[in-house]
Design a protein around this motif. Structure first.
Motif, PDB file in Angstrom:
ATOM      1  N   LEU A  46       0.635  -1.153  -0.179  1.00 24.35           N
ATOM      2  CA  LEU A  46      -0.018  -0.073  -0.189  1.00 24.35           C
ATOM      3  C   LEU A  46       0.833   1.177  -0.043  1.00 24.35           C
ATOM      4  N   SER A  47       1.897   1.068   0.926  1.00 28.18           N
ATOM      5  CA  SER A  47       2.831   2.265   0.861  1.00 28.18           C
ATOM      6  C   SER A  47       3.600   2.692  -0.522  1.00 28.18           C
ATOM      7  N   LYS A  48       4.036   1.446  -1.133  1.00 26.07           N
ATOM      8  CA  LYS A  48       4.458   1.527  -2.380  1.00 26.07           C
ATOM      9  C   LYS A  48       3.720   2.160  -3.610  1.00 26.07           C
ATOM     10  N   ALA A  49       2.472   1.669  -3.491  1.00 26.15           N
ATOM     11  CA  ALA A  49       1.405   2.328  -4.371  1.00 26.15           C
ATOM     12  C   ALA A  49       1.107   3.759  -4.300  1.00 26.15           C
ATOM     13  N   ASP A  50       1.015   4.160  -2.895  1.00 25.09           N
ATOM     14  CA  ASP A  50       0.872   5.664  -2.864  1.00 25.09           C
ATOM     15  C   ASP A  50       1.880   6.493  -3.173  1.00 25.09           C
ATOM     16  N   CYS A  51       3.382   5.846  -2.846  1.00 27.32           N
ATOM     17  CA  CYS A  51       4.548   6.582  -3.358  1.00 27.32           C
ATOM     18  C   CYS A  51       4.464   6.682  -4.826  1.00 27.32           C
ATOM     19  N   THR A  52       4.114   5.785  -5.290  1.00 30.73           N
ATOM     20  CA  THR A  52       4.242   5.602  -6.871  1.00 30.73           C
ATOM     21  C   THR A  52       3.114   6.814  -7.467  1.00 30.73           C
ATOM     22  N   LYS A  53       2.026   6.653  -6.965  1.00 28.46           N
ATOM     23  CA  LYS A  53       0.771   7.705  -7.406  1.00 28.46           C
ATOM     24  C   LYS A  53       1.268   8.942  -7.100  1.00 28.46           C
ATOM     25  N   LEU A  54       2.091   9.290  -6.095  1.00 26.59           N
ATOM     26  CA  LEU A  54       2.390  10.649  -5.782  1.00 26.59           C
ATOM     27  C   LEU A  54       3.311  11.263  -6.764  1.00 26.59           C
ATOM     28  N   TRP A  55       4.336  10.457  -6.942  1.00 22.37           N
ATOM     29  CA  TRP A  55       5.496  10.854  -7.736  1.00 22.37           C
ATOM     30  C   TRP A  55       5.252  10.603  -9.343  1.00 22.37           C
ATOM     31  N   THR A  56       4.339   9.757  -9.712  1.00 25.64           N
ATOM     32  CA  THR A  56       4.029   9.571 -11.045  1.00 25.64           C
ATOM     33  C   THR A  56       3.268  10.975 -11.326  1.00 25.64           C
ATOM     34  N   GLU A 207      -6.764 -10.336  -0.372  1.00 20.10           N
ATOM     35  CA  GLU A 207      -6.173 -11.035  -1.531  1.00 20.10           C
ATOM     36  C   GLU A 207      -6.300 -10.312  -2.691  1.00 20.10           C
ATOM     37  N   ILE A 208      -7.479  -9.998  -3.010  1.00 16.08           N
ATOM     38  CA  ILE A 208      -7.690  -9.139  -4.493  1.00 16.08           C
ATOM     39  C   ILE A 208      -6.782  -8.086  -4.310  1.00 16.08           C
ATOM     40  N   THR A 209      -7.052  -7.312  -3.127  1.00 15.25           N
ATOM     41  CA  THR A 209      -6.117  -5.981  -2.982  1.00 15.25           C
ATOM     42  C   THR A 209      -4.641  -6.143  -3.145  1.00 15.25           C
ATOM     43  N   ARG A 210      -4.214  -7.422  -2.590  1.00 19.17           N
ATOM     44  CA  ARG A 210      -2.660  -7.893  -2.649  1.00 19.17           C
ATOM     45  C   ARG A 210      -2.435  -8.018  -3.927  1.00 19.17           C
ATOM     46  N   LEU A 211      -3.051  -8.790  -4.916  1.00 20.11           N
ATOM     47  CA  LEU A 211      -2.799  -9.005  -6.238  1.00 20.11           C
ATOM     48  C   LEU A 211      -2.574  -7.736  -7.104  1.00 20.11           C
ATOM     49  N   LEU A 212      -3.545  -6.789  -6.751  1.00 16.79           N
ATOM     50  CA  LEU A 212      -3.527  -5.471  -7.413  1.00 16.79           C
ATOM     51  C   LEU A 212      -2.254  -4.660  -7.250  1.00 16.79           C
ATOM     52  N   LEU A 213      -1.974  -4.711  -6.056  1.00 17.81           N
ATOM     53  CA  LEU A 213      -0.847  -4.014  -5.367  1.00 17.81           C
ATOM     54  C   LEU A 213       0.553  -4.593  -5.970  1.00 17.81           C
ATOM     55  N   GLU A 214       0.532  -6.047  -6.138  1.00 17.06           N
ATOM     56  CA  GLU A 214       1.814  -6.356  -6.632  1.00 17.06           C
ATOM     57  C   GLU A 214       2.037  -6.119  -8.009  1.00 17.06           C
ATOM     58  N   GLY A 215       1.037  -5.607  -8.817  1.00 21.87           N
ATOM     59  CA  GLY A 215       1.082  -5.289 -10.127  1.00 21.87           C
ATOM     60  C   GLY A 215       1.782  -3.789 -10.313  1.00 21.87           C
TER      61      GLY A 215
END
Length: 366
Positions: A46-56, A207-215
């Motif tokens: 979740l933290s990685k997704a937020d960081c990716t969104k911010l800098w993107t 599990e659904i959220t985890r699979l999406l985040l691993e993308g």
């Protein structure tokens, strides 16, 4: 049961669920209820997704500023994009400057040194404008669009599933709270069944959220390829601009030999600006009367003789000290040589004023 009764019961159930979640959330914030924590791996994702969104978002917006510095133009393009309409073609700054230069050159006369140089520079500026347009188009397709698709597509999906996970977590913790408060055996059995159901729903959503985040890792790999495309587009653009300017420099010619020799003189020797010397070079190439050979031979004759000549000033010059004479472009002065004077200088007279003047600023007249 008719449709109306079904809708009423569904609304009542939804309202009850919403109220239960609200109570649970409030009690957690007040420290009056326990909260099920997500596992460390999911939290990191979740933290990685937020960081990716911010800098993107930051990179995307700043790239848009780089490619189109005009905020009004960016807003217009945004509106046309939302309306699903093509934005009207707009003349960019290099193209506009190039057209002004060409129009000015034609007005001054293509046969004149300055007019010819302006036309050549204008044509080069328009080619740079075309290259700039190609850079914007390529970067928009290969770099900005994939970044925007992530923000408006993949991340929105992640946000939606993340919100569902939060609701499932609140439902689970609310069920656990009711289980603890249940006192009679029948109520405890019902609450235990509710906890098992909500736990299963929470685990499935996690599990659904985890699979999406691993993308997100795949997103990084895709954005890396897009970044390479952007760098390649910039490299092509700057290489084109360099080649255009190199060709322009060749068209304008090389500096006069007298000016080149001045580059190695002391700081007291005046150095004309690059643009002025370029115009002088163009004049030397197009007008025989001011060619290097004629200017050099004329100055040599003047230095060997004891007479004086009229000379036209090519560009402004501010005297460095009292022994020099300040000059204004296009004025005509009298010049002559003095024995022992530096080869790069002549004596100049304007009325009662006299002083040393640099020969690179002069065009001897017949």
């Amino acid at each position: 049961m008719n449709i109306m009764d079904f809708n009423v019961k569904k609304l009542a159930a939804d309202a009850g669920t919403f109220l239960s979640r609200a109570v649970q959330f409030t009690e957690e914030k007040l420290g009056q209820a326990e909260k099920t924590e997500l596992d460390a791996h999911l939290e990191n994702l979740l933290s990685k997704a937020d960081c990716t969104k911010l800098w993107t978002e930051k990179i995307m917006k700043q790239t848009e500023v780089l490619l189109q510095p005009n905020p009004n133009a960016r807003m217009e393009e945004f509106v046309y994009e939302k309306l699903d309409r093509k934005a009207p073609s707009r003349t960019n700054n290099p193209e506009l400057l190039g057209q002004y230069m060409i129009d000015a050159g034609n007005e001054f006369g293509p046969g004149t040194a300055y007019g010819n140089a302006l036309i050549k520079c204008g044509e080069t500026q328009k080619r740079i404008g075309t290259a700039d347009r190609e850079l914007i188009q390529t970067s928009a397709i290969n770099f900005l669009t994939p970044l925007r698709n992530f923000i408006e597509g993949d991340y929105k999906t992640i946000t939606k599933e993340r919100k569902l996970l939060q609701n499932k977590r609140l439902d689970l913790d609310a069920a656990k709270t009711r289980q603890k408060k249940a006192k009679v055996a029948e109520a405890r059995a019902a609450s235990e069944q509710e906890v098992r159901i909500t736990q299963s729903e929470f685990d499935r959503q996690a599990e659904i959220t985890r699979l999406l985040l691993e993308g997100i890792s795949s997103t990084h790999a895709h954005h890396l390829r897009c970044l390479n495309d952007f760098v390649e587009a910039q490299m092509t653009y700057y290489a084109q601009c360099y080649q255009y300017m190199l060709d322009l420099q060749k068209q304008l010619g090389s500096f006069p030999s007298t000016f080149l020799s001045n580059n190695n003189q002391s700081s007291s020797t005046p150095v004309p600006s690059v643009s002025a010397s370029s115009v002088l070079v163009s004049a030397s190439a197009s007008l025989p009367s001011v060619s290097n050979s004629v200017v050099t031979s004329g100055i040599s004759e003047l230095k060997s003789a004891s007479g004086s000549r009229k000379a036209r000033v090519l560009y402004d010059y501010d005297a460095a000290n009292s022994s020099e004479l300040s000059l204004l472009a296009d004025e005509v002065i009298t010049v002559y040589s003095v024995p022992g004077m530096d080869s790069d200088w002549l004596m100049g007279e304007r009325g009662n004023q006299k002083g040393k003047v640099p020969i690179t600023y002069l065009e001897l007249l017949n």
